[in-house]
Write an enzyme that holds these catalytic residues in place. Structure first.
Site, PDB file in Angstrom:
ATOM      1  N   GLU A  37       0.824  -1.220   0.000  1.00 15.65           N
ATOM      2  CA  GLU A  37       0.000   0.000   0.000  1.00 15.65           C
ATOM      3  C   GLU A  37       0.855   1.267   0.000  1.00 15.65           C
ATOM      4  O   GLU A  37       0.618   2.193   0.771  1.00 15.65           O
ATOM      5  CB  GLU A  37      -0.994  -0.015   1.167  1.00 15.65           C
TER       6      GLU A  37
HETATM    7  C1  LIG Z   1       3.290  -9.597   0.609  1.00 16.16           C
HETATM    8  C2  LIG Z   1       2.841  -8.650  -0.430  1.00 16.16           C
HETATM    9  C3  LIG Z   1       1.500  -8.514  -0.732  1.00 16.16           C
HETATM   10  C4  LIG Z   1       1.085  -7.686  -1.767  1.00 16.16           C
HETATM   11  N1  LIG Z   1      -0.232  -7.659  -2.140  1.00 16.16           N
HETATM   12  C5  LIG Z   1      -0.584  -7.003  -3.283  1.00 16.16           C
HETATM   13  C6  LIG Z   1      -1.895  -7.131  -3.834  1.00 16.16           C
HETATM   14  O1  LIG Z   1      -2.763  -7.790  -3.271  1.00 16.16           O
HETATM   15  N2  LIG Z   1      -2.164  -6.495  -4.995  1.00 16.16           N
HETATM   16  C7  LIG Z   1      -1.239  -5.745  -5.642  1.00 16.16           C
HETATM   17  O2  LIG Z   1      -1.525  -5.204  -6.692  1.00 16.16           O
HETATM   18  N3  LIG Z   1       0.014  -5.589  -5.141  1.00 16.16           N
HETATM   19  C8  LIG Z   1       0.359  -6.205  -3.998  1.00 16.16           C
HETATM   20  N4  LIG Z   1       1.631  -6.078  -3.493  1.00 16.16           N
HETATM   21  C9  LIG Z   1       2.581  -5.230  -4.189  1.00 16.16           C
HETATM   22  C10 LIG Z   1       3.039  -4.028  -3.391  1.00 16.16           C
HETATM   23  O3  LIG Z   1       2.083  -3.028  -3.404  1.00 16.16           O
HETATM   24  C11 LIG Z   1       4.373  -3.615  -4.039  1.00 16.16           C
HETATM   25  O4  LIG Z   1       5.304  -4.550  -3.560  1.00 16.16           O
HETATM   26  C12 LIG Z   1       4.784  -2.238  -3.746  1.00 16.16           C
HETATM   27  O5  LIG Z   1       4.001  -1.365  -4.481  1.00 16.16           O
HETATM   28  C13 LIG Z   1       6.250  -1.972  -4.079  1.00 16.16           C
HETATM   29  O6  LIG Z   1       6.618  -2.458  -5.327  1.00 16.16           O
HETATM   30  P1  LIG Z   1       7.932  -3.373  -5.466  1.00 16.16           P
HETATM   31  O7  LIG Z   1       7.872  -4.418  -4.425  1.00 16.16           O
HETATM   32  O8  LIG Z   1       8.040  -3.792  -6.863  1.00 16.16           O
HETATM   33  O9  LIG Z   1       9.120  -2.403  -5.065  1.00 16.16           O
HETATM   34  P2  LIG Z   1       9.828  -1.308  -5.972  1.00 16.16           P
HETATM   35  O10 LIG Z   1       8.820  -0.469  -6.636  1.00 16.16           O
HETATM   36  O11 LIG Z   1      10.853  -1.962  -6.805  1.00 16.16           O
HETATM   37  O12 LIG Z   1      10.538  -0.417  -4.862  1.00 16.16           O
HETATM   38  C14 LIG Z   1      11.727  -0.835  -4.193  1.00 16.16           C
HETATM   39  C15 LIG Z   1      12.139   0.280  -3.238  1.00 16.16           C
HETATM   40  O13 LIG Z   1      12.350   1.497  -3.968  1.00 16.16           O
HETATM   41  C16 LIG Z   1      11.615   2.543  -3.355  1.00 16.16           C
HETATM   42  N5  LIG Z   1      11.201   3.492  -4.388  1.00 16.16           N
HETATM   43  C17 LIG Z   1      10.654   3.242  -5.601  1.00 16.16           C
HETATM   44  N6  LIG Z   1      10.434   4.385  -6.250  1.00 16.16           N
HETATM   45  C18 LIG Z   1      10.822   5.392  -5.425  1.00 16.16           C
HETATM   46  C19 LIG Z   1      10.830   6.810  -5.509  1.00 16.16           C
HETATM   47  N7  LIG Z   1      10.397   7.460  -6.563  1.00 16.16           N
HETATM   48  N8  LIG Z   1      11.313   7.504  -4.472  1.00 16.16           N
HETATM   49  C20 LIG Z   1      11.765   6.885  -3.372  1.00 16.16           C
HETATM   50  N9  LIG Z   1      11.770   5.550  -3.238  1.00 16.16           N
HETATM   51  C21 LIG Z   1      11.299   4.817  -4.238  1.00 16.16           C
HETATM   52  C22 LIG Z   1      10.423   1.866  -2.695  1.00 16.16           C
HETATM   53  O14 LIG Z   1       9.952   2.661  -1.621  1.00 16.16           O
HETATM   54  C23 LIG Z   1      11.059   0.579  -2.206  1.00 16.16           C
HETATM   55  O15 LIG Z   1      11.689   0.828  -0.974  1.00 16.16           O
HETATM   56  C24 LIG Z   1       2.041  -6.908  -2.453  1.00 16.16           C
HETATM   57  C25 LIG Z   1       3.385  -7.000  -2.114  1.00 16.16           C
HETATM   58  C26 LIG Z   1       3.790  -7.874  -1.132  1.00 16.16           C
HETATM   59  C27 LIG Z   1       5.260  -7.986  -0.842  1.00 16.16           C
END
Ligand SMILES: Cc1cc2nc3c(=O)[nH]c(=O)nc-3n(C[C@H](O)[C@H](O)[C@H](O)COP(=O)(O)OP(=O)(O)OC[C@H]3O[C@@H](n4cnc5c(N)ncnc54)[C@H](O)[C@@H]3O)c2cc1C
Length: 813
Positions: free
Chosen positions: A501
């Site tokens: 989220e």
């Molecule tokens: C257990 C679990 C349940 C989930 N459930 C759902 C679900 O039901 N439905 C769904 O759609 N998604 C779901 N998600 C997805 C979740 O919302 C994403 O994991 C999240 O949006 C982050 O994306 P990412 O993991 O690809 O990280 P990335 O986007 O790769 O980010 C990696 C890091 O970079 C940082 N970052 C990225 N861009 C910036 C920026 N511009 N400035 C500063 N920092 C930045 C982030 O804060 C993070 O620390 C789930 C994820 C997990 C792990």
């Protein structure tokens, strides 16, 4: 005389600025003071003529709206349009989503504390209370987290069935559709209680009530979609999931490559207009077992069959998972948690147009729909689950620190452990306060997008601090996993709340201040809207002029207020309450300083503020901490100002105020314009920085409060699940705490007698032998010996950890 005149001019400027005087008041002051100053300073007649000329010109230009707009506001508007940062469609939709609430007051530089104090108290209905005491209690008792996470890697079939039958999936669904129709407050309370038992259980019950099919249908679904799905979702006949994230679109979810093409196809034996979909999603909670997949994709209509654009934008659909081509079933394994989470793919899946949530009218509105739902939902799920698990960590850490002895003392009496306990108590107090206040706002109809980002970030971050501290206090007891470890799994799973989220780094660095500065600022959004208004040049100029001059008055007022308040550290500011009056005053002081700092940052950094994430993050911290402090004060009032809770309130407030000061310092130290930073520092800290973090003594009081049964401890951990089965480690610990306190005088008597009796002799005896010796020597009565033996057994039970035969550790055993 000259000095007096200078003082009069200074006083006039301060008073006019302080009270945000109108342009006319300023002009009047100039018209009156200039001739007087001319006389006092004996300015020559020629010079006075020039000065009068300038004053007259200023009065005409600034005082006549038409001229002011043409000659002053118009050039500014042109510059403003040039420096205005480019905002993408998705960013714009995120900015437009939700409402401005208490964040607006904090941005005003002059929060209305009456408004805060008069917000309704958080009160649950009878039905909601009963659900918490019966259904939620029963479900918690049913779930053994070790069995869930190690043995089954799933909830038991009985727990699944109970969740569905009792309506846990339909907490947000109105009663008319068969749901529970709970308030946000009750929803939050259920999540918090479940979280004090098992993270897997929490996520499973929580996700269908957060951003997903049910909520989207409620807000945007067609009546036919609502009638079809809501009753089934409410009863768990359909298991929902919502898929936005994919391998190439995580935080930047607006960049999803998943696509749908409008085309004709065959559906149920008929040729219909529909969408051919291709997607690859991952991390989707409940996807492996879902029957109804909510899907976000970009819709294209190359042949304009739907009658609109060719590039339609993000669109949301609900797809039964038995639709040909939908792939679900495989699971991820998120940090040993066993909630259902996994990928989903679809290749050339054909769906009819009426699968779109809200039907064809909602084509391309997906991102806005998601952002609007997120602006409320983000304020409930993660803040509540983080707070619930911290309640359990706080209660057990306090008890364990009292029961566990080393160096002949309860470990909680050592100052190092005390520090950790104080952080646990203080952070939890403020987390719960923020959770409650935000839920109340949502129940009042707010969709507070900035506030929900604040509580999501700060509750999960503080949850991480509490989880770490609780682990440290427990030592090896927290580390060795098994049925008797109530902390380890929660600690393992902390990063999940941090990531979902809106991942926390992004939320802190981009969202909180980035959105807050535009949304919650009283004038910036008006200026931006006017600048974007290219359809009517005159209207744009008129609106911009009004906002711009009000903005100047606002900034000047905040500068003066910040300076004056800084001189007395807020003393003298009128606030509604005498109880904790100094806190309200300091918050008003820092709110004014924050408003000034925010304006200065926007002025100096302009569009580049978006990229200066470290500055934006610190400004966001100030806004967030002002919010958390407001919530803590409100909570103290709602609780009836219990004196026993004062250490918690003081710790929370002093910690936050100190952090506010340090966040200002961080912005000023790193502010790109050194001159501006110096000027701002003078206005914000005219006498330097004077706040200190909570004292050791205060920390001691908080720690003591956690280590002994009492009202403050009960209030702090209220709403958590407290098992009463003595085989349960949490239940045993609670009993052991009471026993420890009851037996302490007896223990002391035994020890004293031993010391006197042995007088220099060394005799190693274990605890039970000492008790027997004391009883035999008449130091304690037989019934007292029984108490001590029971206490010993209890402490032993609490201290012991699980061990396993190697094969027992194999997953699935
Ligand atoms: C257990 C679990 C349940 C989930 N459930 C759902 C679900 O039901 N439905 C769904 O759609 N998604 C779901 N998600 C997805 C979740 O919302 C994403 O994991 C999240 O949006 C982050 O994306 P990412 O993991 O690809 O990280 P990335 O986007 O790769 O980010 C990696 C890091 O970079 C940082 N970052 C990225 N861009 C910036 C920026 N511009 N400035 C500063 N920092 C930045 C982030 O804060 C993070 O620390 C789930 C994820 C997990 C792990």
């Amino acid at each position: 005389m000259e000095l007096l005149m200078a003082l009069v001019v200074l006083a006039a400027i301060l008073v006019l600025a302080f009270f945000r005087a109108s342009i006319w008041s300023w002009l009047l002051a100039v018209v009156v003071l200039v001739p007087v100053a001319g006389i006092v300073y004996r300015i020559s007649a020629d010079a006075m003529q020039v000065i009068f000329g300038i004053v007259a010109a200023a009065v005409v230009v600034l005082g006549v709206p038409y001229l002011r707009r043409r000659l002053v506001s118009y050039p500014v508007l042109i510059i403003f349009r040039k420096i205005l940062p480019q905002v993408s469609q998705t960013e714009q939709e995120a900015l437009d989503a939700g409402t401005v609430w208490w964040d607006g007051e904090l941005f005003s530089g002059n929060p209305d504390w009456y408004k805060l104090i008069h917000l309704p108290k958080p009160v649950l209905s009878e039905g909601e209370e009963s659900f918490l005491e019966r259904e939620v209690e029963e479900l918690c008792a049913m779930v053994d987290d070790w069995d869930v996470t190690h043995v089954r890697q799933d909830l038991s079939p009985e727990a699944w069935q109970f969740i569905k039958d009792k309506g846990f999936f339909g907490m947000i669904i109105p009663k008319e559709y068969g749901g529970l129709g709970f308030s946000a407050l009750a929803h939050s309370a259920v999540v918090a209680k479940l979280a004090s038992r098992s993270a897997t259980l929490t996520v499973t019950a929580m996700v269908p009530n957060s951003l997903g099919p049910a909520e989207l249908l409620l807000h945007y679904g067609t009546q036919q979609q609502k009638d079809q799905y809501l009753p089934r979702l409410a009863k768990g006949l359909d298991i929902p999931c919502f898929a936005l994230t994919g391998p190439f679109a995580g935080s930047d979810a607006g960049a999803i490559p998943d696509s749908g093409i409008v085309c004709h196809g065959e559906f149920n034996g008929q040729k219909v207009l529909g969408i051919r979909l291709n997607w690859e999603k991952r991390y989707i909670t409940l996807a492996p077992v879902a029957t109804l997949l909510g899907l976000a994709f970009k819709l294209y209509d190359p042949d304009r069959l739907a009658g609109g654009e060719t590039n339609c934008g993000i669109t949301l659909a609900l797809i039964p998972t038995d639709t040909p081509g939908v792939k679900i079933g495989r699971r991820h394994f998120p940090l040993n948690s066993a909630f259902q989470n996994g990928p989903t793919q679809g290749k050339d899946v054909f769906i009819p147009m009426d699968y779109i949530i809200g039907g064809a009218a909602r084509i391309g509105q997906g991102w806005r729909m998601l952002m609007e739902c997120l602006s409320a939902g983000r304020g409930i799920s993660l803040p509540s689950s983080a707070t619930g698990s911290c309640k359990m960590a706080a209660r057990t850490s306090g008890a364990y620190a009292r029961v566990r002895k080393q160096f002949k003392l309860p470990i909680g009496k050592f100052e190092g452990v005390e520090e950790a306990l104080a952080r646990i108590g203080g952070n939890l107090y403020v987390m719960d306060a923020a959770r409650l206040m935000t839920a109340v706002a949502i129940d009042l109809g707010e969709k507070p997008s900035v506030v929900s980002a604040i509580v999501k970030y700060h509750c999960t971050e503080r949850g991480r601090i509490v989880a770490n501290d609780a682990m440290d206090v427990h030592g090896g007891k927290g580390i060795c996993l098994g049925p008797n470890n109530y902390l380890g799994r929660g600690y393992q799973q902390v990063p999940i709340g941090i990531t979902v989220e809106g991942a926390n780094i992004l939320t802190r660095s981009m969202i909180i201040f980035g959105q807050g500065a535009i949304r919650a600022h009283p004038y910036v959004l008006k200026e931006i809207r006017a600048a974007h208004d290219t359809s009517n040049g005159w209207r744009a100029l008129r609106d911009f002029d009004a906002a711009f001059f009000a903005h100047i008055g606002f900034t000047m007022s905040n500068a003066v207020r910040s300076l004056l308040f800084g001189l007395g550290n807020g003393r003298g500011i009128a606030v509604p309450l005498v109880v904790n009056e100094r806190y309200y005053q300091k918050l008003t002081r820092y709110s004014a300083a924050f408003a000034l700092m925010a304006d200065a940052a926007m002025l100096v950094l302009g569009g580049s503020l978006k990229r200066r994430e470290k500055i934006s993050a610190r400004l966001g911290d100030i806004l967030s901490l002002l919010y958390l402090c407001s919530a803590a004060l409100k909570r103290f009032e709602d609780d009836g100002r219990p004196p026993e809770d004062l250490p918690l309130l003081h710790w929370a407030m002093q910690d936050a105020l100190y952090r506010i000061q340090m966040a200002f310092d961080g912005v000023l130290r790193n502010f790109p314009s050194r001159i501006a930073a110096r000027i701002l520092r003078t206005f914000i800290f005219p006498l330097g920085m004077c706040l200190a973090p909570p004292s050791d003594k205060l920390g001691h009081e908080v720690a003591t409060l956690l280590m002994q049964p009492g009202e403050a401890r009960d209030r702090l951990t209220s709403g958590m699940y407290l098992p009463d089965d003595m085989d349960d480690a949490v239940a045993a610990l609670e009993v052991a705490l009471h026993s420890t306190l009851e037996c302490e005088p007896l223990q002391a008597r035994v020890e004293e007698a031993r010391k006197a009796h042995l007088a220099g002799k060394v005799m190693a005896l274990d605890d039970l032998e000492r008790i027997a010796e004391a009883r035999n020597n008449g130091v304690i009565r037989p019934e007292e010996a029984i108490l001590l033996e029971r206490d010993y057994e209890l402490r032993r039970k609490v201290i012991m950890v699980d061990d396993f035969a190697p094969e027992e550790l194999r997953a699935g055993h």
